[in-house]
Design an enzyme around this catalytic site. Structure first.
Site, PDB file in Angstrom:
ATOM      1  N   TYR A   1     -10.627   5.561 -11.020  1.00  0.00           N
ATOM      2  CA  TYR A   1     -10.309   6.183  -9.724  1.00  0.00           C
ATOM      3  C   TYR A   1     -10.032   7.684  -9.838  1.00  0.00           C
ATOM      4  O   TYR A   1      -9.404   8.263  -8.928  1.00  0.00           O
ATOM      5  CB  TYR A   1      -9.049   5.546  -9.113  1.00  0.00           C
TER       6      TYR A   1
ATOM      7  N   CYS B   1     -15.896   4.174 -26.878  1.00  0.00           N
ATOM      8  CA  CYS B   1     -17.179   4.864 -27.064  1.00  0.00           C
ATOM      9  C   CYS B   1     -17.870   5.190 -25.747  1.00  0.00           C
ATOM     10  O   CYS B   1     -18.998   4.760 -25.504  1.00  0.00           O
ATOM     11  CB  CYS B   1     -18.072   4.008 -27.931  1.00  0.00           C
TER      12      CYS B   1
ATOM     13  N   ARG C   1       2.686  -1.294  -5.957  1.00  0.00           N
ATOM     14  CA  ARG C   1       2.825  -0.014  -6.664  1.00  0.00           C
ATOM     15  C   ARG C   1       4.206   0.620  -6.473  1.00  0.00           C
ATOM     16  O   ARG C   1       4.781   1.141  -7.434  1.00  0.00           O
ATOM     17  CB  ARG C   1       1.750   0.936  -6.122  1.00  0.00           C
TER      18      ARG C   1
ATOM     19  N   ARG D   1      -7.155   3.489 -14.927  1.00  0.00           N
ATOM     20  CA  ARG D   1      -7.066   4.193 -13.649  1.00  0.00           C
ATOM     21  C   ARG D   1      -7.727   5.583 -13.645  1.00  0.00           C
ATOM     22  O   ARG D   1      -8.450   5.902 -12.704  1.00  0.00           O
ATOM     23  CB  ARG D   1      -5.608   4.295 -13.167  1.00  0.00           C
TER      24      ARG D   1
ATOM     25  N   GLU E   1       4.077  -6.655   1.410  1.00  0.00           N
ATOM     26  CA  GLU E   1       3.492  -6.978   0.098  1.00  0.00           C
ATOM     27  C   GLU E   1       3.446  -5.742  -0.797  1.00  0.00           C
ATOM     28  O   GLU E   1       2.372  -5.320  -1.231  1.00  0.00           O
ATOM     29  CB  GLU E   1       2.072  -7.527   0.303  1.00  0.00           C
ATOM     30  N   PRO E   2       4.581  -5.152  -1.103  1.00  0.00           N
ATOM     31  CA  PRO E   2       4.554  -3.927  -1.913  1.00  0.00           C
ATOM     32  C   PRO E   2       4.294  -4.227  -3.384  1.00  0.00           C
ATOM     33  O   PRO E   2       4.843  -5.175  -3.942  1.00  0.00           O
ATOM     34  CB  PRO E   2       5.974  -3.372  -1.737  1.00  0.00           C
TER      35      PRO E   2
ATOM     36  N   GLY F   1       0.766  -1.247   0.000  1.00  0.00           N
ATOM     37  CA  GLY F   1       0.000   0.000   0.000  1.00  0.00           C
ATOM     38  C   GLY F   1       0.790   1.286   0.000  1.00  0.00           C
ATOM     39  O   GLY F   1       0.191   2.367  -0.114  1.00  0.00           O
TER      40      GLY F   1
END
Ligand code: LLP
Length: 424
Positions: free
Chosen positions: A321, A349, A281, A317, A278-279, A239
């Site tokens: 988001y 579209c 990004r 993305r 648990e990286p 995270g």
């Protein structure tokens, strides 16, 4: 160290010109830098010392085989959330002994696969899953190592859709149930409970939430130990956020990771426990760009649409988001070059297929190339064939070399995925 930078007026990935890749592989295409991946992995390991042996790269961020193999060579483990990810990690040479398996909806077949593969740890997220796994383990005469994922009821993250630690989020067993379920797990025949896990969200840039959540987890460890359970492992999830808005030249800061490491050491001080991470990004995000070509410029009285050949199916993305991605032209603008505010859009579209609005860029013309930066994580891994577009290819650069680590899908492959029903 700038692994996406201008050289002789052309943006390069390490020593390879993106113009060359555009010509030879075509656009749109994801381009990854090995040096950046390697650097981020090493910096992360350095930051979490002495727990660097339990860094499980989150495959969901970018599961390209070339990316996984690059990290595997450095000794990375893998955090997986499906049988496909476990298989991909194994195929990349990450040993089962370095694979953890999370997720709220693991099927019986997936759990059985994980047990048979002998992976390092299964992060169990509910009582039902605990019972199912114990049955599977017992039937095989095995006791797979598990940790219990607890929802610390403290969420964080860059967007509501990627916050996971809130009480309302589906992840993990509820905080108040953790001790009961741990005791239950310790008496079950088909599992060996080793500890706890938490993952509170993604794109976390404010570490106070981490601190609060991890202190709560520490409290659970201490309570369980008082009850006689030898809690050996605490998986702190992933995270860690990264800067999406950057100034040029950009270097991924070690400061953030140093602060993260310091916070971890403070909250676990004296606990004498094996920590896991648990990286995703933070390893892959800035190691990749999406290279796309300008098709048309649709000028209106009040705005100019820059229509590019990448769509929301290739990079979802921004649509999903409201994410911001820096956009750089591949041809370095002359100093003082005229700039125009563009709405950068794709060919799909729907109006949601908008990467950004009113973004100031040098004046463009059809055929020009631009890149969306910080697209190495949750870019290609979330791509689709929506609008029957071909899955976007991926390229891995190393120094002056590059390899197409996923070729562009062909129309035969795309159409060949479907089967005609017998009655037609
Ligand atoms: N561990 C678990 C249990 C996770 O659910 C995740 C991400 C990670 C580790 C890795 O998190 P990271 O270090 O990459 O933040 N698609 C979204 C992000 C979804 C993250 C899902 N879980 C996006 O594009 O922002």
């Amino acid at each position: 160290m700038h692994h996406f930078d201008y050289s002789n007026g052309v943006l390069c990935a390490e020593d390879v010109s993106l113009e060359t890749i555009a010509v030879e592989v075509g656009t749109p295409v994801y381009v990854y830098s090995s040096a950046t991946l390697e650097r981020h992995y090493r910096v992360f390991c350095e930051a979490v010392k002495p727990h660097q042996d339990h860094v499980f790269y989150a495959v969901k961020a970018n599961g390209n085989l070339g990316v996984l193999m690059t990290l595997a060579r450095l000794g990375a483990g893998a955090d997986t959330v499906s049988e496909g990810e476990i298989r991909k990690a194994l195929a990349a040479g990450i040993p089962a002994s370095k694979i953890v398996f999370s997720g709220v909806g693991k099927t019986a077949a997936e759990l059985a696969f994980a047990v048979d593969a002998g992976i390092y740890q299964i992060n169990v997220e509910s009582e039902g899953e605990l019972e199912a796994l114990s049955r599977i383990g017992a039937a095989r005469g095995k006791r797979p190592a598990i940790v219990l994922r607890v929802n610390p009821e403290i969420g964080a993250g860059g967007h509501a859709k990627i916050t996971t630690g809130d009480a309302a989020n589906k992840f993990g067993v509820s905080f108040s149930e953790a001790e009961r379920l741990y005791a239950k797990a310790s008496n079950m025949p088909g599992v060996s409970v080793k500890g706890l896990a938490a993952h509170i969200g993604s794109q976390v840039t404010e570490f106070s939430a981490y601190r609060a959540a991890f202190l709560k987890m520490r409290g659970v460890v201490e309570n369980l130990r008082k009850q006689g359970h030898p809690v050996e492992r605490l998986d702190l999830g992933g995270g860690v956020g990264i800067p999406y808005e950057m100034t040029h030249p950009y270097e991924h800061g070690t400061e953030t990771l140093d602060a993260y490491g310091d916070m971890i050491r403070q909250v676990t001080d004296g606990l004498d426990i094996e920590l896991g991470f648990e990286p995703g990004r933070v390893i892959a995000g800035n190691a990749g760009i999406l290279l796309t070509k300008v098709l048309y410029i649709n000028e209106r009285a009040d705005r100019a649409f820059l229509i590019v050949d990448a769509g929301m199916n290739d990079l979802v993305r921004p649509a999903m988001y409201e994410a911001y991605h820096e956009i750089w032209p591949v041809r370095q603008p002359e100093p003082g070059a005229k700039s125009v505010a563009y709405d950068v859009v794709g060919p799909i579209c729907e109006s949601g297929d908008t990467f950004t609005t009113s973004r100031s860029l040098p004046a463009m013309k059809p055929g020009d190339l631009i890149v969306m930066k910080t697209a190495g994580a949750y870019g290609a891994s979330m791509s689709s064939t929506y609008n029957q577009r071909l899955l976007v290819p991926e390229v891995l650069v190393k120094g002056g070399d590059y390899a197409v680590t996923r070729p562009r899908q062909t129309y035969e492959e795309l159409i060949g995925l479907d089967r005609k029903p017998g009655w037609l």
